[in-house]
Design an enzyme around this catalytic site. Sequence first.
Site, PDB file in Angstrom:
ATOM      1  N   ASN A  11       0.866  -1.179   0.000  1.00 30.46           N
ATOM      2  CA  ASN A  11       0.000   0.000   0.000  1.00 30.46           C
ATOM      3  C   ASN A  11       0.901   1.226   0.000  1.00 30.46           C
ATOM      4  O   ASN A  11       1.514   1.540   1.017  1.00 30.46           O
ATOM      5  CB  ASN A  11      -0.890  -0.041   1.263  1.00 30.46           C
ATOM      6  CG  ASN A  11      -1.721   1.214   1.424  1.00 30.46           C
ATOM      7  OD1 ASN A  11      -1.814   2.039   0.515  1.00 30.46           O
ATOM      8  ND2 ASN A  11      -2.322   1.376   2.603  1.00 30.46           N
ATOM      9  N   TRP A  12       0.956   1.890  -1.147  1.00 38.39           N
ATOM     10  CA  TRP A  12       1.881   3.029  -1.269  1.00 38.39           C
ATOM     11  C   TRP A  12       1.313   4.291  -0.622  1.00 38.39           C
ATOM     12  O   TRP A  12       1.993   5.310  -0.563  1.00 38.39           O
ATOM     13  CB  TRP A  12       2.207   3.292  -2.746  1.00 38.39           C
ATOM     14  CG  TRP A  12       2.943   2.181  -3.416  1.00 38.39           C
ATOM     15  CD1 TRP A  12       3.400   1.026  -2.836  1.00 38.39           C
ATOM     16  CD2 TRP A  12       3.306   2.097  -4.804  1.00 38.39           C
ATOM     17  NE1 TRP A  12       4.025   0.245  -3.781  1.00 38.39           N
ATOM     18  CE2 TRP A  12       3.985   0.876  -4.995  1.00 38.39           C
ATOM     19  CE3 TRP A  12       3.129   2.932  -5.901  1.00 38.39           C
ATOM     20  CZ2 TRP A  12       4.481   0.473  -6.235  1.00 38.39           C
ATOM     21  CZ3 TRP A  12       3.613   2.539  -7.140  1.00 38.39           C
ATOM     22  CH2 TRP A  12       4.285   1.325  -7.306  1.00 38.39           C
ATOM     23  N   LYS A  13       0.063   4.244  -0.217  1.00 36.80           N
ATOM     24  CA  LYS A  13      -0.605   5.404   0.408  1.00 36.80           C
ATOM     25  C   LYS A  13      -0.429   6.650  -0.469  1.00 36.80           C
ATOM     26  O   LYS A  13      -0.387   6.541  -1.684  1.00 36.80           O
ATOM     27  CB  LYS A  13      -0.078   5.608   1.833  1.00 36.80           C
ATOM     28  CG  LYS A  13      -0.136   4.325   2.663  1.00 36.80           C
ATOM     29  CD  LYS A  13       0.051   4.571   4.122  1.00 36.80           C
ATOM     30  CE  LYS A  13       0.132   3.250   4.860  1.00 36.80           C
ATOM     31  NZ  LYS A  13       0.145   3.410   6.308  1.00 36.80           N
ATOM     32  N   HIS A  96      -9.387   0.799   5.245  1.00 33.80           N
ATOM     33  CA  HIS A  96      -8.092   0.981   5.905  1.00 33.80           C
ATOM     34  C   HIS A  96      -8.287   1.879   7.132  1.00 33.80           C
ATOM     35  O   HIS A  96      -9.092   2.804   7.117  1.00 33.80           O
ATOM     36  CB  HIS A  96      -7.090   1.609   4.924  1.00 33.80           C
ATOM     37  CG  HIS A  96      -5.691   1.604   5.445  1.00 33.80           C
ATOM     38  ND1 HIS A  96      -5.244   2.538   6.352  1.00 33.80           N
ATOM     39  CD2 HIS A  96      -4.661   0.761   5.210  1.00 33.80           C
ATOM     40  CE1 HIS A  96      -3.976   2.256   6.643  1.00 33.80           C
ATOM     41  NE2 HIS A  96      -3.598   1.197   5.973  1.00 33.80           N
ATOM     42  N   GLU A  98      -6.671   4.254   8.293  1.00 29.81           N
ATOM     43  CA  GLU A  98      -6.492   5.698   8.065  1.00 29.81           C
ATOM     44  C   GLU A  98      -7.774   6.307   7.514  1.00 29.81           C
ATOM     45  O   GLU A  98      -8.128   7.434   7.838  1.00 29.81           O
ATOM     46  CB  GLU A  98      -5.294   5.937   7.133  1.00 29.81           C
ATOM     47  CG  GLU A  98      -3.988   5.701   7.875  1.00 29.81           C
ATOM     48  CD  GLU A  98      -2.826   5.268   7.008  1.00 29.81           C
ATOM     49  OE1 GLU A  98      -2.898   5.416   5.774  1.00 29.81           O
ATOM     50  OE2 GLU A  98      -1.829   4.778   7.580  1.00 29.81           O
ATOM     51  N   GLU A 166      -5.182  -5.391  10.748  1.00 32.92           N
ATOM     52  CA  GLU A 166      -4.119  -4.407  10.948  1.00 32.92           C
ATOM     53  C   GLU A 166      -4.351  -3.631  12.245  1.00 32.92           C
ATOM     54  O   GLU A 166      -5.146  -2.680  12.262  1.00 32.92           O
ATOM     55  CB  GLU A 166      -4.113  -3.402   9.799  1.00 32.92           C
ATOM     56  CG  GLU A 166      -3.873  -3.993   8.444  1.00 32.92           C
ATOM     57  CD  GLU A 166      -3.294  -2.948   7.510  1.00 32.92           C
ATOM     58  OE1 GLU A 166      -2.159  -3.140   7.081  1.00 32.92           O
ATOM     59  OE2 GLU A 166      -3.963  -1.939   7.262  1.00 32.92           O
ATOM     60  N   GLY A 172       2.838   1.690  10.806  1.00 30.23           N
ATOM     61  CA  GLY A 172       3.801   2.784  10.653  1.00 30.23           C
ATOM     62  C   GLY A 172       4.605   3.088  11.893  1.00 30.23           C
ATOM     63  O   GLY A 172       5.262   4.129  11.976  1.00 30.23           O
ATOM     64  N   SER A 211       3.791  -2.771  10.288  1.00 28.70           N
ATOM     65  CA  SER A 211       5.252  -2.842  10.447  1.00 28.70           C
ATOM     66  C   SER A 211       5.830  -4.192  10.017  1.00 28.70           C
ATOM     67  O   SER A 211       6.750  -4.710  10.647  1.00 28.70           O
ATOM     68  CB  SER A 211       5.648  -2.493  11.892  1.00 28.70           C
ATOM     69  OG  SER A 211       5.219  -1.175  12.196  1.00 28.70           O
TER      70      SER A 211
END
Length: 251
Positions: A11-13, A96, A98, A166, A172, A211
Amino acid sequence: MALRTPVITGNWKMNTDIESGLELARGILEGSDAASGVEKIVCPPFVALAAVSELLRGSSIQVGAQNVSANENGAFTGEISATMLSGLAAYVIVGHSERRALYSETSGDVAAKTAVAVSAGLKPILCVGEALEIRQAGNAGAFVADQLESSLAGYSAWDSLIVAYEPVWAIGTGEAATTEQAQEMTSVCRGVIRKLAADAADSVRVLYGGSVNSGNIAELLEQPDIDGALVGGASLKADEFSKLIVAAGSA
Ligand code: PEP
């Protein structure tokens, strides 16, 4: 029990533009093309999706989007529909943490997005996970079970589904969950799938995310309910992500 091919998803966000996305995709392809026994997915930002998708067409790496509108089309300024994505991506990340935390997406929204994605032929990578306070209060299992069940309301395309557990506190932070914690919670997720669709429970892939790197992936994959990883930071470095994929293929 069904044999589940491990899947590693990057996932490159909100990172990379078209050029740097292409460079990253080329690097990952070069570094991981020979790895077999593992499914590989990268999820670039929308602006790079068409270019990366074109580059990787027919390769060993599939492409996913990071989000999708719950609406089919119309006056939704700035949104991207599932049908717009369907020629560019095979997968789409939904729910997700976020998006849940920063954009107030509810499990109801996630269920709606998941439904619209499936009807456009996209395969959802459905994320769930608890915040630290919930874990510290001893409620992680119940919370995640409820979040997953609500996010799967009305769902029936079990062959297309990937679930990603997650924990928010591991994303992160460089502090991955222990393999025991990750196993316990992926097992909770599989239990929810078993409750909703007993026949699908042994074939749906359940990933761990938070992570993950090339050093911890093998141990995670040794766990009976962990079928791969959703990877943020480590997917932005072609060498590291390729090493991670290679390690997963030989785990
Ligand atoms: C993620 O954002 O889904 C994620 C797992 O990030 P990281 O690998 O950087 O923890």
